[in-house]
Structures are given as structure tokens and as C-alpha cells.
Design an enzyme around this catalytic site. Structure first.
Site, PDB file in Angstrom:
ATOM      1  N   ILE A 183      79.853  40.139   3.305  1.00 28.07           N
ATOM      2  CA  ILE A 183      79.811  41.565   2.994  1.00 28.07           C
ATOM      3  C   ILE A 183      81.074  41.973   2.239  1.00 28.07           C
ATOM      4  O   ILE A 183      81.009  42.701   1.242  1.00 28.07           O
ATOM      5  CB  ILE A 183      79.633  42.397   4.270  1.00 28.07           C
TER       6      ILE A 183
ATOM      7  N   PRO B 153      84.926  40.869  12.026  1.00 29.70           N
ATOM      8  CA  PRO B 153      84.235  40.831  13.315  1.00 29.70           C
ATOM      9  C   PRO B 153      85.098  41.459  14.399  1.00 29.70           C
ATOM     10  O   PRO B 153      86.328  41.601  14.237  1.00 29.70           O
ATOM     11  CB  PRO B 153      84.037  39.327  13.558  1.00 29.70           C
TER      12      PRO B 153
ATOM     13  N   ARG C 233      82.482  47.107  13.336  1.00 28.85           N
ATOM     14  CA  ARG C 233      82.271  47.385  14.758  1.00 28.85           C
ATOM     15  C   ARG C 233      83.183  48.538  15.150  1.00 28.85           C
ATOM     16  O   ARG C 233      84.330  48.631  14.697  1.00 28.85           O
ATOM     17  CB  ARG C 233      82.573  46.153  15.621  1.00 28.85           C
TER      18      ARG C 233
ATOM     19  N   GLU D 234      77.647  53.236  21.690  1.00 24.74           N
ATOM     20  CA  GLU D 234      76.440  53.618  20.966  1.00 24.74           C
ATOM     21  C   GLU D 234      75.244  53.613  21.913  1.00 24.74           C
ATOM     22  O   GLU D 234      75.081  52.656  22.672  1.00 24.74           O
ATOM     23  CB  GLU D 234      76.209  52.667  19.785  1.00 24.74           C
TER      24      GLU D 234
ATOM     25  N   HIS E 101      74.513  54.165  12.964  1.00 21.61           N
ATOM     26  CA  HIS E 101      74.374  52.707  12.817  1.00 21.61           C
ATOM     27  C   HIS E 101      73.160  52.364  11.947  1.00 21.61           C
ATOM     28  O   HIS E 101      72.238  51.646  12.359  1.00 21.61           O
ATOM     29  CB  HIS E 101      74.240  52.046  14.197  1.00 21.61           C
TER      30      HIS E 101
END
Length: 319
Positions: free
Chosen positions: A158, A209, A237, A266, A285
Site C-alpha cells: 500500500i 502494521p 490501525r 471499533e 473503516h
């Protein structure tokens, strides 16, 4: 063979379904499952599909018929991998399915901020243009991306795609990554330390991550190093950012804006310090959720099952 989907609604919603799995056995799909109901809903199933429902050691030990757990996401921290291995359960995930959609989300946030699309559209609908004497008016500053600098924290698939798009906009790119790739460096793309990235970036986008090393990576100290005009984007995250510190930074003008697709908890809790923070866009999200992206995820999951049944499991994370 029995197949159970524990939280199917997050992926399928109203535009996809799990019918492709029905050809392999008896299929049961639950829209949502509370963690405490996982054992009863899995029962004597052979195959379990989950996204966010936790499959703990207790669940695995109480569901001995389970042979395969397919995590319908890239992250698999909801699974006790050691327990799965102890009981001969294969665990697979869905890698690299959302690269393009997450990178697209990053620039949707950046462009919305730079062009103030939503604010101007709302003002026009409220009669602002009808009341305007000049043919063109602005209710907030507008910015060009060309020549601006984006700092990318994390340089996986990404991060690399975000950098590629940034270069198409004629932006400068700074990278902070645990691995340096000299072959990617150009006059417009440099690998730097975190402080250098924070101090020189107009936009900071998180793509690392969540680990012990990255939890609260961005807190009060790091936010103070950023430009007052800078924007922070998080589609990685939630816990990579200290939410209270960010809320404080937005309220006192330490940085100009933030766009977040992930939070520490969440769904969002009422007590989230960012809920009423100024200049903070929060989406539920959804960076991973375009139709094409979710279809790709579904297709990979089906292939994970086929490969497992053929004795050649793919995308395994606990072997």
C-alpha cells in the site's frame, strides 16, 4: 462438510453473497456474532470464516471438528495461532487484496481537504452561490498537490502504491520504513528517519502494521514535530495513533487536520476523544470496502478453501 460464516455482513452487505461456498457443503451465514457466541455458532462445523470474531484457544478446544479457519482479512490477530497449530487447524488470510482501494482512500481524503469539495458543495446547496456577487468564491483555502511533500510511514504494497500516485501528482515523497529499498530512491523519493519525515511533510500517511513497536507511534511528541499546516491520514490501525494526543493537537492547532478510517475501538465508542475533534474526518473503516475489492477478497477466500481441500493450502499463517 459444514461451513459457517460468523460475521458475514461486514463483507457481503447487500451486494455480495456467500453462495460460492455452498457448493462445498452445508453453509450457514450469520450477519454478526458476539465473541461469547462463537463456540455455539461454530458447533461441529469443519470450516470457519471470520473477519473480526475472535477465535481463541477456548473456542478451538471446544470446537474439535474445525479443520480450517479462513480469516476474511489480511490481519489475523483475532486467531490464537498457537492453539490452532496445537490442534491441527489450518489458518489462512487474504493478503494484498485492498492495496488499490486503500491508496485510493488516502488521496480521496487528501483531495477532499485540498479542494474542500464537501464544504463548498454544502454551501452551494445552502444558497451560497445564489447569494454570491462574484462568479467564484471560496469559503476555505484551496491547495495544489504539486510540489507538496507526503510522508509515508510503512513501505509495503500500500505504501508503494501511495508513493506511485503521489509522484503522478508531482509530489515529493519521504519514506520511513524498517527496510530501506535503494532501488526506489529518486530525487523526488527519499528514505528518511521518522523525525525528518514528520518535520518536512505536508501530509503524513500511515501504512505500517500494528505491533508493539508501532503502538502509539504517533503521539504528542511526534505531532509537535509536524508542520502546523500538515494533515495526518490513518488507514492502517487505530492504535498506531494516541487518540487523545491527536485530539489535543487538533484542538490547539498543533496540526491542521486529520482523516481517519480506523480507531482504537471499533465501532467507535461514545468516549472516543476524536469524536468531536475539529478538522477531523472519521470514516467507519471503509477504505477496504469498494465492491471490486470485496469481490476480490471473496474470490481469494474461495480459492483458499479449494486449495485446502486439494491438499495444497495457500495463504497459510500458522504453518
Amino acid at each position: 462438510m459444514k461451513i459457517v460464516v460468523l460475521d458475514g455482513q461486514s463483507l457481503a452487505a447487500n451486494d455480495l453473497d456467500y453462495s460460492a461456498f455452498a457448493q462445498f457443503g452445508e453453509l450457514t451465514v450469520y450477519n454478526n456474532t458476539k465473541n461469547e457466541d462463537a463456540i455455539s455458532r461454530i458447533g461441529n462445523s469443519d470450516i470457519v470464516l471470520t473477519n473480526k470474531v475472535v477465535i481463541s484457544r477456548e473456542v478451538i478446544e471446544n470446537c474439535p471438528s474445525v479443520r480450517l479457519i479462513i480469516v476474511m482479512a489480511t490481519g489475523y490477530n483475532v486467531i490464537d495461532l498457537e492453539a490452532a497449530k496445537d490442534h491441527g487447524v489450518t489458518v489462512t488470510n487474504i493478503p494484498a487484496y485492498s492495496t488499490n482501494s486503500v491508496a485510493q482512500y488516502v488521496f480521496a481524503c487528501i483531495l477532499n481537504y485540498c479542494n474542500r469539495i464537501s464544504e463548498h458543495a454544502d454551501d452551494v446547496k445552502g444558497g451560497g452561490w445564489i447569494k454570491s456577487e462574484p462568479f467564484s468564491y471560496r469559503i476555505a483555502p484551496l491547495y495544489e498537490l504539486a510540489g507538496k511533500t507526503i510522508g509515508i510511514i510503512g513501505f509495503g504494497a500500500i505504501g508503494k502504491t501511495v508513493a506511485k500516485i503521489a509522484k503522478a501528482f508531482d509530489m515529493n515523497v519521504l519514506i520511513y520504513s524498517r527496510t530501506i529499498y535503494p532501488q526506489f530512491e529518486t530525487p523526488a523519493l527519499k528514505f528518511v528517519d521518522l523525525n525528518t519525515l514528520l518535520e518536512n511533510s505536508d501530509f503524513v500517511s500511515l501504512h505500517c502494521p500494528l505491533t508493539a513497536a508501532t503502538q502509539n507511534l504517533i503521539g504528542a511528541e511526534q505531532l509537535k514535530k509536524m508542520k502546523k499546516s500538515a494533515m495526518l491520514i490513518n488507514s492502517a490501525r487505530g492504535a498506531v495513533i494516541n487518540e487523545q494526543d491527536l485530539a489535543n493537537a487538533l484542538k490547539d492547532g498543533t496540526i491542521a487536520a486529520a482523516a481517519l478510517d480506523v480507531l482504537c475501538h471499533e465501532p467507535m465508542q461514545e468516549s472516543c476523544p476524536l469524536k468531536d475533534a475539529p478538522n477531523c474526518v472519521i470514516t467507519p473503516h471503509i477504505a477496504w470496502a469498494p465492491l471490486e475489492t470485496r469481490q476480490r477478497l471473496m474470490d481469494i477466500a474461495v480459492n483458499n478453501l479449494i486449495s485446502f481441500l486439494n491438499g495444497t493450502p495457500q495463504n497459510t499463517v500458522n504453518l
